[in-house]
Design an enzyme around this catalytic site. Sequence first.
Site, PDB file in Angstrom:
ATOM      1  N   LYS A  61     -11.456 -17.269   3.804  1.00  0.00           N
ATOM      2  CA  LYS A  61     -10.257 -17.572   4.597  1.00  0.00           C
ATOM      3  C   LYS A  61     -10.347 -16.950   5.993  1.00  0.00           C
ATOM      4  CE  LYS A  61      -5.386 -18.305   4.800  1.00  0.00           C
ATOM      5  NZ  LYS A  61      -4.028 -18.121   4.300  1.00  0.00           N
ATOM      6  N   HIS A  77      -2.877 -29.271  -2.776  1.00  0.00           N
ATOM      7  CA  HIS A  77      -1.520 -28.910  -2.367  1.00  0.00           C
ATOM      8  C   HIS A  77      -0.620 -30.107  -2.069  1.00  0.00           C
ATOM      9  CE1 HIS A  77      -2.984 -24.850  -2.350  1.00  0.00           C
ATOM     10  NE2 HIS A  77      -1.854 -24.364  -1.868  1.00  0.00           N
ATOM     11  N   LYS A 126      -0.127 -16.138   9.405  1.00  0.00           N
ATOM     12  CA  LYS A 126       1.029 -17.050   9.355  1.00  0.00           C
ATOM     13  C   LYS A 126       2.190 -16.284   8.743  1.00  0.00           C
ATOM     14  CE  LYS A 126      -0.265 -21.082   7.399  1.00  0.00           C
ATOM     15  NZ  LYS A 126       0.028 -22.457   6.960  1.00  0.00           N
ATOM     16  N   GLU A 156      -4.343 -23.492  13.231  1.00  0.00           N
ATOM     17  CA  GLU A 156      -4.286 -24.643  12.332  1.00  0.00           C
ATOM     18  C   GLU A 156      -4.414 -25.988  13.035  1.00  0.00           C
ATOM     19  OE1 GLU A 156      -0.808 -25.169   9.506  1.00  0.00           O
ATOM     20  OE2 GLU A 156      -2.263 -24.032   8.374  1.00  0.00           O
ATOM     21  N   HIS A 175       2.564 -29.547  -4.006  1.00  0.00           N
ATOM     22  CA  HIS A 175       3.877 -29.317  -3.386  1.00  0.00           C
ATOM     23  C   HIS A 175       4.919 -30.277  -3.956  1.00  0.00           C
ATOM     24  CE1 HIS A 175       2.029 -27.240   0.372  1.00  0.00           C
ATOM     25  NE2 HIS A 175       2.507 -26.357  -0.476  1.00  0.00           N
ATOM     26  N   ARG A 189      -8.304 -25.543   9.036  1.00  0.00           N
ATOM     27  CA  ARG A 189      -7.408 -24.905   8.082  1.00  0.00           C
ATOM     28  C   ARG A 189      -6.840 -25.908   7.085  1.00  0.00           C
ATOM     29  NH1 ARG A 189      -3.063 -20.191   9.545  1.00  0.00           N
ATOM     30  NH2 ARG A 189      -4.513 -18.496   9.563  1.00  0.00           N
ATOM     31  N   ARG A 213      10.837  -8.179  20.622  1.00  0.00           N
ATOM     32  CA  ARG A 213       9.865  -9.174  21.109  1.00  0.00           C
ATOM     33  C   ARG A 213       8.459  -8.958  20.557  1.00  0.00           C
ATOM     34  NH1 ARG A 213      13.127  -8.450  25.461  1.00  0.00           N
ATOM     35  NH2 ARG A 213      14.469 -10.261  25.771  1.00  0.00           N
ATOM     36  N   HIS A 236       4.162 -22.024  -7.716  1.00  0.00           N
ATOM     37  CA  HIS A 236       3.296 -22.664  -6.715  1.00  0.00           C
ATOM     38  C   HIS A 236       1.881 -22.873  -7.265  1.00  0.00           C
ATOM     39  CE1 HIS A 236       1.553 -23.683  -2.876  1.00  0.00           C
ATOM     40  NE2 HIS A 236       0.657 -22.719  -3.043  1.00  0.00           N
ATOM     41  N   GLU A 238      -5.378 -20.155  -6.265  1.00  0.00           N
ATOM     42  CA  GLU A 238      -5.941 -20.138  -4.903  1.00  0.00           C
ATOM     43  C   GLU A 238      -7.397 -19.666  -4.930  1.00  0.00           C
ATOM     44  OE1 GLU A 238      -4.087 -21.539  -2.660  1.00  0.00           O
ATOM     45  OE2 GLU A 238      -2.044 -21.288  -3.433  1.00  0.00           O
ATOM     46  N   ASN A 271      -5.588 -26.960   2.075  1.00  0.00           N
ATOM     47  CA  ASN A 271      -4.541 -27.695   1.356  1.00  0.00           C
ATOM     48  C   ASN A 271      -5.059 -28.448   0.142  1.00  0.00           C
ATOM     49  OD1 ASN A 271      -2.221 -26.996   2.631  1.00  0.00           O
ATOM     50  ND2 ASN A 271      -2.485 -28.494   4.275  1.00  0.00           N
TER      51      ASN A 271
END
Length: 369
Positions: A226, A247, A141, A236, A251, A240, A119, A264, A183, A244
Amino acid sequence: MTNEIIVKLPEENYPIVIGEGVRQRFSELFKKHGQGRAFWLSDKNIVAAWDENLGGLCSNSHTDIIVMPPGEEQKQIATIERVCQILVTMGAERGDTLVACGGGVVGDIGGFAASVYLRGIPCVQIPTTLLAMVDSSIGGKTGVDLPEGKNLIGSFHQPAFVLIDVEFLKTLNGRQFRSGFAEVVKTALIGDASLYRSIEQGADDRCFQRDAATLIETITACVKFKADIVAQDEKEAGLRRNLNFGHTIGHALEALGNYAALSHGEAVFWGMTVAVDLSVQHGSLNHEIGQTIHQLLERYLKVIPAIHFRPKEVMDLILNDKKTKAGKPHFVLLEDIGKPIVTDQISNVILSNALEHLKHRMKRIKESS
Ligand SMILES: NC(=O)c1ccc[n+]([C@@H]2O[C@H](COP(=O)([O-])OP(=O)(O)OC[C@H]3O[C@@H](n4cnc5c(N)ncnc54)[C@H](O)[C@@H]3O)[C@@H](O)[C@H]2O)c1
Ligand SMILES: [Zn+2]
């Protein structure tokens, strides 16, 4: 030079330490911020390149490193189960810590496994790729992929600390490095005009040559940016979203190339050229500034693969994206260098024209290089 940035969250603060050779400070940081014993997770490539040195760091850790095969294919729920089973076999308990030492794949898997094992146990992030240093290891994340799409299962699990040793980048290949640099350029464009100027003036070349001082300075700027966004928008909710930039199209291109033709970062580089065009078209960005950004992006695009695509295929992917709210895609655009805006006011006609333009740009850049 060693830099330390504190991520300030409502529930806890944690440090990100950035420097050359700072992996040697693992024990000291672990004593201060870690818990119990350290159980290490890494991948075969990293262990092959850094085995001796990692062994040296583990002196106060469980001696066996959990070594997984490299690659995005590993980002599946079965890997989480396997890592947790190995942790049981090794005797990892509630009060122990999982140390994820690797690129974004190891970081996402390690963070997720730590968030669910017993947990939840603490984790430490030791990123070894540029992408992981400036992006994936910051923000908590974690997650794995489903056959239906990338990163569809996961959790938020903030690390106890992040240790960024730029020396790891010495063994990272050029394509991986350039991909991570997308990035860095993204960060400069959406949030740091002075980082942008330093890249324009040649910091990028020094980074590509793995100059430690420039890497530390550049990575620190990205981490600060960041960490600040994460502190303001941990889960988010809005801010945030600026991350993107490049992106939405990126993507789609990555998917059209079956995640193989373009990495990427390479897809994001192409995506950023479209975002700049859309910003100018939308009237938010001055044409001349748009041109100077295109010039900078071309430095990298010259050595990045192009792909064949039909604008309609890209449009379909964007419009059918499950994450698109109410059928209207959101685009992060620029008002200036360092000033992003988010809009859903991009018509299909403008988008389709921008994608036609991208096809021509790809052709021209490839013919001239
Ligand atoms: N959690 C987040 O916020 C977040 C953000 C962005 C990306 N990601 C995820 O990150 C992943 C991509 O990360 P990545 O680009 O680091 O890929 P990666 O982890 O697959 O690493 C790329 C390759 O480099 C090798 N490698 C790593 N470090 C090395 C080193 N120092 N020397 C030599 N080889 C080395 C790896 O074994 C691998 O083959 C994706 O799964 C993506 O979804 C997560
Ligand atoms: Zn990205």
